[in-house]
Enzyme design. Sequence first.
Site, short mmCIF file in Angstrom:
data_model
loop_
_atom_site.label_atom_id
_atom_site.label_comp_id
_atom_site.label_asym_id
_atom_site.label_seq_id
_atom_site.Cartn_x
_atom_site.Cartn_y
_atom_site.Cartn_z
N ALA A 254 0.86 -1.18 0.00
CA ALA A 254 0.00 0.00 0.00
C ALA A 254 0.90 1.23 0.00
O ALA A 254 2.10 1.12 0.22
CB ALA A 254 -0.90 0.01 1.23
N GLU A 256 1.05 5.48 1.15
CA GLU A 256 0.39 6.47 2.01
C GLU A 256 0.16 7.84 1.38
O GLU A 256 0.13 8.84 2.11
CB GLU A 256 1.22 6.63 3.29
CG GLU A 256 2.60 7.32 3.09
CD GLU A 256 3.76 6.36 2.90
OE1 GLU A 256 3.53 5.21 2.48
OE2 GLU A 256 4.91 6.77 3.16
N ASN A 257 0.00 7.94 0.05
CA ASN A 257 -0.26 9.25 -0.57
C ASN A 257 -1.24 10.03 0.30
O ASN A 257 -2.26 9.50 0.72
CB ASN A 257 -0.89 9.07 -1.95
CG ASN A 257 -0.17 8.04 -2.77
OD1 ASN A 257 1.01 8.16 -3.00
ND2 ASN A 257 -0.89 7.00 -3.18
N HIS A 289 -1.55 1.24 9.25
CA HIS A 289 -0.18 1.65 8.93
C HIS A 289 -0.20 2.88 8.02
O HIS A 289 0.44 3.89 8.30
CB HIS A 289 0.53 0.48 8.24
CG HIS A 289 1.92 0.77 7.76
ND1 HIS A 289 3.04 0.26 8.37
CD2 HIS A 289 2.38 1.53 6.73
CE1 HIS A 289 4.12 0.69 7.73
NE2 HIS A 289 3.74 1.47 6.73
N GLU A 290 -0.95 2.78 6.93
CA GLU A 290 -0.98 3.89 5.98
C GLU A 290 -1.56 5.15 6.61
O GLU A 290 -1.12 6.26 6.33
CB GLU A 290 -1.77 3.51 4.73
CG GLU A 290 -1.23 2.29 3.98
CD GLU A 290 0.26 2.32 3.72
OE1 GLU A 290 0.80 3.42 3.49
OE2 GLU A 290 0.90 1.25 3.76
N HIS A 293 0.80 7.07 8.74
CA HIS A 293 1.69 7.90 7.91
C HIS A 293 1.09 9.26 7.57
O HIS A 293 1.83 10.16 7.19
CB HIS A 293 1.93 7.22 6.56
CG HIS A 293 3.03 6.21 6.54
ND1 HIS A 293 4.26 6.42 7.11
CD2 HIS A 293 3.10 4.99 5.96
CE1 HIS A 293 5.04 5.36 6.88
NE2 HIS A 293 4.35 4.48 6.20
N GLU A 312 8.85 4.50 8.35
CA GLU A 312 8.33 3.13 8.29
C GLU A 312 8.33 2.42 9.63
O GLU A 312 7.39 1.70 9.96
CB GLU A 312 9.11 2.32 7.25
CG GLU A 312 8.96 2.86 5.83
CD GLU A 312 7.50 3.02 5.39
OE1 GLU A 312 6.60 2.45 6.04
OE2 GLU A 312 7.27 3.72 4.41
ZN LIG Z 1 4.78 2.62 5.34
#
Ligand SMILES: [Zn+2]
Length: 845
Positions: A254, A256-257, A289-290, A293, A312
Amino acid sequence: MAEITRFYETFQPTHYDVYLDINREAKQFTGKTSITGDAKSKQVSIHQKGLTVDAVQADGQEVSFTTDDNADAIRIDLPKSGETTLIITYKAQLTDSMMGIYPSYYEVDGEKKQIIGTQFETNFARQAFPCVDEPEAKATFSLAIKYDEHEGETTISNMPETRVENGVHYFDTTVRMSTYLVAFAFGELQSKQTTTKSGVKVGVFGTKAHKANELDFALDIAKRSIEFYEDFYQTPYPLPHSWQLALPDFSAGAMENWGLVTYREAYLLLDPDNTALDMKQLVATVIAHELAHQWFGDLVTMKWWDDLWLNESFANMMEYVAIDAIESDWHIWEMFQTSEASSALQRDAIDGVQSVHVQVNNPAEIDALFDGAIVYAKGARMLVMVRALLGDDALRAGLKKYFASHKYGNATGADLWAALGTASDLDVGAIMNSWLEQPGYPVVSATVVDGKLTLSQKQFFSGEGKDVDRHWQIPLNSNYEVAPTIMAEKSLTLGEYAQLRDENSKPFRLNVGNNSHFIVKYDETLLNDILNHVNDLDAISQLQILQDLRLLAEGRQISYAAVVPLLKQFADSHSNVVNAALYTVTNNLKKFVTPDSKEEKDLQSFYDQLSEKQVTRLGWTPKTGESNDDQLTRLYVLSAALYAKNEDAQKVAHELFVANQDRLETLSADTRVFILRNEVKNYGSTELFDKLLAAHRQSSDASYKADICAALTSTPDAKLIAKLIEKFEDADTIKPQDLRAWFRGVLANDKGQQAAWDWIRNDWQWLEDTVGGDMEFTTYITVTAGIFHTPQRLAEFKAFFEPKLNTPGLTREIKMDTKVIESRVDLIEAEKDAVHEAVANSLNK
Ligand SMILES: [Zn+2]
């Protein structure tokens, strides 16, 4: 390769107007990008890759320029330095590389379709528009996108659309952000949307190949994750919306835009009524997770790629913190132990591994930085150590300060340590630098010497390793108060053992909770004391005992033969983490036996004895209301029973197959993979093979597709293996994003290994052309090394890969993986007889 020179030193952008006109039919696009910024000299460099630049204007005047493809650059001569607006017009091709602007392909009702999406991390924004493509070069962006649009298509980006004029979609200007986080997508999309308590719009988008309810799980997790982070970080979500988009072709897991997170379909969409718990947990942690971010990475960004770990490691810890808060029944930290901790300990024990913080010398190395086991998993363990030292209150206070000081800007590791340090009065940087800057981790030996309990640390290697006298500041987490919080010394004495044992009235232990990144080697007295009380220990502690023994055996510090007799006492545990650890050890015994030998039969009988009672207890059909532990344990024990060739298990699986053969996808996702594998392996036919392959092409359910992959790759039939390998390069059947799993499956199959190995060697060039630019490319080498264990394969591996040692981005991986196979071959040679004997002896009992 060229050394990296930072273009930001020549030109510092403040705002971009990006106009793109994309023609899917012709697979090309034209663009006009205006960049306003501060020219630091009269010669500036702007990134581009694969763009044909037609003209460059500076403040309205044509200026001269050259393109330098080796440096991904446009070199521009300006009449003056200082505030300048550049306008660059250009054209480029759309490629199927899963980088830059690229099409994703899918089928609905037999009709081939595509959606366009983007992937700009690490340095692919330059393939879409000219820019200073470095994380530090933050600016605002106004996107305008036109394409060969037809009725019923949806266009999305980081920010909301403000208007559509003459077919051009205009999006609101972004906040100040890095180029690698810009994103957009369009095509025939379905979506579901909701709003958080604080008013952030949350949406999940996917192609119409999916059932609408496949979007529900992600929407709920995304909404609650954002609400959790807003509270935990004490910092509002910075944008008006948070879109999650599943792309049918996607290189990583994936991305994270900011405001438009993109995912591999398997990591976002799922059938809420038939998906195994571990898959739901995985999808939830990927989303969390995304979304972690969106603050840590997007709002505050690493200054340069060497601090990638900052993004990360942090997101990888926070995914568990968030899911533990919003789905507390899952005990998600158990998954942290079985996945992140174990992969970090495994890889970080190889000599030559990278440290979490790495200098980046050339562009190809930027992608090689994404070593999942190190930058993500080990890094997350490091931060878990920090969290344990600080406590959540200080962590949250520190983070709030960190976001407030660096928002819309950039930071380094030192900035984070400083913020956490002031919130806690601890010199966090001093403790953490030994973990961050050094590769590897220590084994702490706990021994009773002359009656005194003594600890010493030394770097742990699995296989050959050069000891360069590293040592670490180790949070010991002992259950005896006499042990210090941090062990900074190489060795220390805690006092008279007999007296300490008496006072504490329990066995001496280190790293309670398994949250520090080290393993323990207890001497015989101490280990026996622990094993005699093993039933008093919680599940994580039992996992840890098995994990450390296994690693010590891999590192030849103890013998595998000594571990084998200990395994039975864990076999009836109802805890999934204990079973995970148990079967990790036993799966590591498989390398000692050759196919169809007496030794293999013994090992299969051993598996049968370990799993028998549990298979009876849990059965093949998940029961409503059963515990999470039971659901997860079933996976391990059924897999063990089938490896054991347990006749009852094979029969039940076959009967379940027969009874459901017209609706295989409706088999419970908890057991479907075993039923399909058993069928292909033991009752297979060409008809079955073709039927499953067709189902794979048609299904939109990622879990079902993964199960089919696991089943088909295990076929023993040479003709079918050949047929399968033919499909490796047919993207309509096996997408390049999924190919590694298929390759690995066939390579791990004794009957398919030769064919898979021949394929990758013969078609390496094709593989490199197809996925070579991808950050996952090196993992084809990693998975190969994960399987090979004979001197012959080692020699072939070296013969093939050593000539590629100088390929940028591959050097470290080839060196490490050669070492991995070498040490495995040595280990097997040295220990196989003793292991066979230990397994045979265990059977008699
Ligand atoms: Zn990441």
